[in-house]
Design an enzyme around this catalytic site. Structure first.
Site, PDB file in Angstrom:
ATOM      1  CB  SER A 142      -0.848  -0.018   1.282  1.00 42.70           C
ATOM      2  OG  SER A 142      -1.439   1.246   1.505  1.00 42.70           O
ATOM      3  CE1 TYR A 156      -3.686  -2.130   5.170  1.00 45.70           C
ATOM      4  CE2 TYR A 156      -3.092   0.129   4.628  1.00 45.70           C
ATOM      5  CZ  TYR A 156      -3.521  -1.132   4.233  1.00 45.70           C
ATOM      6  OH  TYR A 156      -3.768  -1.389   2.902  1.00 45.70           O
TER       7      TYR A 156
HETATM    8  P1  NDP Z   1     -10.938  -6.692   0.508  1.00 47.51           P
HETATM    9  O1  NDP Z   1     -11.444  -6.582   1.899  1.00 47.51           O
HETATM   10  O2  NDP Z   1     -11.877  -6.470  -0.616  1.00 47.51           O
HETATM   11  O3  NDP Z   1     -10.223  -8.108   0.294  1.00 47.51           O
HETATM   12  C1  NDP Z   1      -9.485  -8.709   1.313  1.00 47.51           C
HETATM   13  C2  NDP Z   1      -9.318 -10.164   0.991  1.00 47.51           C
HETATM   14  O4  NDP Z   1      -8.489 -10.779   1.999  1.00 47.51           O
HETATM   15  C3  NDP Z   1     -10.640 -10.917   0.962  1.00 47.51           C
HETATM   16  O5  NDP Z   1     -10.633 -11.808  -0.115  1.00 47.51           O
HETATM   17  C4  NDP Z   1     -10.610 -11.709   2.262  1.00 47.51           C
HETATM   18  O6  NDP Z   1     -11.333 -12.921   2.113  1.00 47.51           O
HETATM   19  C5  NDP Z   1      -9.117 -11.979   2.396  1.00 47.51           C
HETATM   20  N1  NDP Z   1      -8.763 -12.340   3.766  1.00 47.51           N
HETATM   21  C6  NDP Z   1      -8.965 -11.619   4.883  1.00 47.51           C
HETATM   22  N2  NDP Z   1      -8.551 -12.310   5.952  1.00 47.51           N
HETATM   23  C7  NDP Z   1      -8.106 -13.508   5.502  1.00 47.51           C
HETATM   24  C8  NDP Z   1      -7.578 -14.657   6.120  1.00 47.51           C
HETATM   25  N3  NDP Z   1      -7.385 -14.721   7.463  1.00 47.51           N
HETATM   26  N4  NDP Z   1      -7.224 -15.726   5.353  1.00 47.51           N
HETATM   27  C9  NDP Z   1      -7.408 -15.677   4.006  1.00 47.51           C
HETATM   28  N5  NDP Z   1      -7.888 -14.607   3.361  1.00 47.51           N
HETATM   29  C10 NDP Z   1      -8.239 -13.536   4.102  1.00 47.51           C
HETATM   30  O7  NDP Z   1      -9.714  -5.655   0.447  1.00 47.51           O
HETATM   31  P2  NDP Z   1      -8.701  -5.239  -0.721  1.00 47.51           P
HETATM   32  O8  NDP Z   1      -8.927  -6.001  -1.943  1.00 47.51           O
HETATM   33  O9  NDP Z   1      -8.685  -3.771  -0.749  1.00 47.51           O
HETATM   34  O10 NDP Z   1      -7.326  -5.699  -0.051  1.00 47.51           O
HETATM   35  C11 NDP Z   1      -6.383  -6.512  -0.740  1.00 47.51           C
HETATM   36  C12 NDP Z   1      -4.985  -6.000  -0.415  1.00 47.51           C
HETATM   37  O11 NDP Z   1      -4.841  -4.703  -1.007  1.00 47.51           O
HETATM   38  C13 NDP Z   1      -4.709  -5.820   1.072  1.00 47.51           C
HETATM   39  O12 NDP Z   1      -3.403  -6.248   1.367  1.00 47.51           O
HETATM   40  C14 NDP Z   1      -4.803  -4.317   1.266  1.00 47.51           C
HETATM   41  O13 NDP Z   1      -4.014  -3.879   2.336  1.00 47.51           O
HETATM   42  C15 NDP Z   1      -4.265  -3.832  -0.071  1.00 47.51           C
HETATM   43  N6  NDP Z   1      -4.579  -2.456  -0.407  1.00 47.51           N
HETATM   44  C16 NDP Z   1      -5.872  -2.028  -0.563  1.00 47.51           C
HETATM   45  C17 NDP Z   1      -6.131  -0.688  -0.874  1.00 47.51           C
HETATM   46  C18 NDP Z   1      -7.497  -0.151  -1.017  1.00 47.51           C
HETATM   47  O14 NDP Z   1      -7.655   1.102  -1.087  1.00 47.51           O
HETATM   48  N7  NDP Z   1      -8.527  -0.993  -1.104  1.00 47.51           N
HETATM   49  C19 NDP Z   1      -5.024   0.272  -1.057  1.00 47.51           C
HETATM   50  C20 NDP Z   1      -3.731  -0.300  -0.865  1.00 47.51           C
HETATM   51  C21 NDP Z   1      -3.530  -1.593  -0.573  1.00 47.51           C
HETATM   52  P3  NDP Z   1     -12.125 -13.710   3.258  1.00 47.51           P
HETATM   53  O15 NDP Z   1     -12.755 -12.699   4.160  1.00 47.51           O
HETATM   54  O16 NDP Z   1     -13.114 -14.516   2.467  1.00 47.51           O
HETATM   55  O17 NDP Z   1     -11.110 -14.575   3.948  1.00 47.51           O
END
Ligand code: NDP
Length: 251
Positions: A142, A156
């Site tokens: 990020s 974070y």
């Molecule tokens: P979402 O919340 O849409 O997606 C997060 C994903 O992580 C989901 O598929 C969730 O699936 C999975 N996840 C969470 N906990 C677990 C776990 N314990 N085991 C396996 N899977 C897990 O968020 P984003 O797509 O935004 O986030 C994806 C990445 O992008 C992250 O690392 C975030 O920090 C990064 N990011 C996002 C930004 C934004 O503005 N959105 C900006 C910069 C970086 P489930 O709950 O089904 O397990």
């Protein structure tokens, strides 16, 4: 499906929503077989059905990647199913808020578990498999991994700074073995990331931030992932910052 990644096998964590989901779709559209990993198996099944309806191949592997055994098992199962592994994308992630003085230490630990330790677990499991034919590890960080913003987002930012250090150490460790390591640092992207934030005010603030006019879509970040892993083996995109065009910050 024919494409620039035909014949490759990929595993994407965090594939049930947001950036991970879009990455799985984009990798499949580029021809890769994709193992989709997250906890919500129903969502993964829908995603796999979408990929297969488009002519791709997908493997659903429900796992909690904060568990070393689960994370390792998912990587090994994917490689066993596909007969190898070429691409690992660590997109599972989340945020909670907490100050140093009085923040909830369980929240601090969990954010580090998911955003840092889970990538370590999957990468450790993937390295011997990727060594077999060369490959890619892509970590989703990020812009918060470049600059800690505000007092409340400490967990974070700490997790993403740690991920950068892991990424660079890993790159030094495995580059000469033919494994490319890349960290992608997106800015605001319209996903569900805000939904799991316990603090209501911060949840609303984050929702407004990621859904603001001009925020990126998960597909924008997914396109960058496909770009990085599709380049010739001589090229390693080691670090890529992707911001919405409306973000004029310097760092
Ligand atoms: P979402 O919340 O849409 O997606 C997060 C994903 O992580 C989901 O598929 C969730 O699936 C999975 N996840 C969470 N906990 C677990 C776990 N314990 N085991 C396996 N899977 C897990 O968020 P984003 O797509 O935004 O986030 C994806 C990445 O992008 C992250 O690392 C975030 O920090 C990064 N990011 C996002 C930004 C934004 O503005 N959105 C900006 C910069 C970086 P489930 O709950 O089904 O397990």
């Amino acid at each position: 499906m024919d494409g620039i990644l035909s014949g490759k096998s990929a595993l994407v964590t965090g594939a049930s929503s947001g950036i991970g989901r879009a990455a799985a779709v984009a990798l499949a559209e580029a021809g890769a077989r994709v193992a989709v990993v997250a906890r919500r198996a129903d969502r993964l099944a829908d995603l796999a059905a979408q990929i297969e309806a488009g002519g791709g191949k997908a493997l659903v592997r429900a796992a909690d990647v904060t568990s070393e055994a689960d994370a390792t098992g998912a990587v090994e199962d994917a490689a066993g199913h596909f007969g190898g592994l070429d691409i690992l994308v660590n997109a599972a992630g989340m945020t909670q808020v907490g100050k140093v003085e009085n923040g909830n230490l369980d929240d601090w630990r969990y954010v580090l578990e998911l955003n840092f330790w889970a990538s370590l677990y999957t990468s450790r499991a993937a390295i011997p498999l990727l060594r077999a034919g060369g490959g890619d590890i892509v970590n989703i960080s990020s812009t918060a991994g470049r600059r800690a913003v505000g007092a409340t987002f400490g967990p974070y930012a700490a997790s993403k700074f740690a991920l950068t250090a892991l990424n660079e150490s890993l790159r030094a460790e495995v580059t000469l073995a033919g494994i490319r390591v890349c960290i992608i640092e997106p800015g605001a992207t319209a996903t569900e990331i805000h939904e799991h934030i316990k603090d209501e005010k911060v949840r609303e603030f984050t929702r407004n931030h990621v859904e603001k006019d001009g925020a990126m879509q998960p597909e924008d970040v997914a396109a960058a992932i496909v770009f990085a892993v599709s380049l010739p083996p001589r090229v390693n995109i080691s670090q890529l910052v992707i911001r919405p065009s409306v973000d004029a910050r310097v760092l």
